[in-house]
Design a protein around this motif. Structure first.
Motif, PDB file in Angstrom:
ATOM      1  N   ARG A  22       0.830  -1.207   0.000  1.00 24.86           N
ATOM      2  CA  ARG A  22       0.000   0.000   0.000  1.00 24.86           C
ATOM      3  C   ARG A  22       0.866   1.259   0.000  1.00 24.86           C
ATOM      4  O   ARG A  22       0.633   2.191  -0.770  1.00 24.86           O
ATOM      5  CB  ARG A  22      -0.944   0.007   1.203  1.00 24.86           C
ATOM      6  N   LYS A  23       1.881   1.297   0.846  1.00 28.94           N
ATOM      7  CA  LYS A  23       2.748   2.473   0.937  1.00 28.94           C
ATOM      8  C   LYS A  23       3.476   2.708  -0.384  1.00 28.94           C
ATOM      9  O   LYS A  23       3.579   3.846  -0.848  1.00 28.94           O
ATOM     10  CB  LYS A  23       3.755   2.301   2.071  1.00 28.94           C
ATOM     11  N   GLU A  26       0.963   4.176  -2.776  1.00 32.12           N
ATOM     12  CA  GLU A  26       0.608   5.547  -2.409  1.00 32.12           C
ATOM     13  C   GLU A  26       1.704   6.522  -2.821  1.00 32.12           C
ATOM     14  O   GLU A  26       1.421   7.633  -3.268  1.00 32.12           O
ATOM     15  CB  GLU A  26       0.349   5.646  -0.904  1.00 32.12           C
ATOM     16  N   GLU A  27       2.969   6.110  -2.678  1.00 32.12           N
ATOM     17  CA  GLU A  27       4.087   6.975  -3.063  1.00 32.12           C
ATOM     18  C   GLU A  27       4.187   7.110  -4.582  1.00 32.12           C
ATOM     19  O   GLU A  27       4.473   8.193  -5.094  1.00 32.12           O
ATOM     20  CB  GLU A  27       5.394   6.439  -2.490  1.00 32.12           C
ATOM     21  N   PRO A  30       0.142   9.113  -6.143  1.00 32.27           N
ATOM     22  CA  PRO A  30      -0.569   9.962  -5.189  1.00 32.27           C
ATOM     23  C   PRO A  30      -2.028  10.185  -5.622  1.00 32.27           C
ATOM     24  O   PRO A  30      -2.295  10.452  -6.789  1.00 32.27           O
ATOM     25  CB  PRO A  30       0.204  11.282  -5.217  1.00 32.27           C
ATOM     26  N   ILE A  34      -6.725   2.773  -3.824  1.00 31.03           N
ATOM     27  CA  ILE A  34      -5.928   1.557  -3.651  1.00 31.03           C
ATOM     28  C   ILE A  34      -6.653   0.596  -2.722  1.00 31.03           C
ATOM     29  O   ILE A  34      -7.121   1.000  -1.656  1.00 31.03           O
ATOM     30  CB  ILE A  34      -4.542   1.894  -3.060  1.00 31.03           C
ATOM     31  N   PHE A  45      -5.813  -0.758  -8.032  1.00 32.79           N
ATOM     32  CA  PHE A  45      -5.507   0.672  -7.920  1.00 32.79           C
ATOM     33  C   PHE A  45      -5.919   1.390  -9.193  1.00 32.79           C
ATOM     34  O   PHE A  45      -6.028   0.781 -10.251  1.00 32.79           O
ATOM     35  CB  PHE A  45      -4.010   0.893  -7.637  1.00 32.79           C
TER      36      PHE A  45
END
Length: 66
Positions: A22-23, A26-27, A30, A34, A45
């Motif tokens: 997930r991280k 997300e990076e 943006p 997700i 996503f």
């Protein structure tokens, strides 16, 4: 509406894996929607498919088209 990409990530085996994937997404993406589901090993996503796939790989996992 953005297209949604779905991958199966079979080497995602615990809640830490979920957080890591997930991280990474997300990076890389943006503002993307997700979803990471450990039970089904599915990751979905919105946004750039190639960027998302690369982010999962860079996090150490193997995305396969679902």
């Amino acid at each position: 509406m953005a297209d949604t990409t779905i991958f199966t990530v079979n080497d995602m085996t615990c809640s830490h894996c979920v957080s890591t994937v997930r991280k990474a997404l997300e990076e890389a993406l943006p503002g993307a929607e997700i979803t990471v589901d450990l039970d089904t090993h599915k990751v979905s996503f919105t946004g750039d498919r190639a960027k998302g796939e690369d982010a999962i790989k860079e996090a150490g996992y193997t995305p396969e088209p679902a």
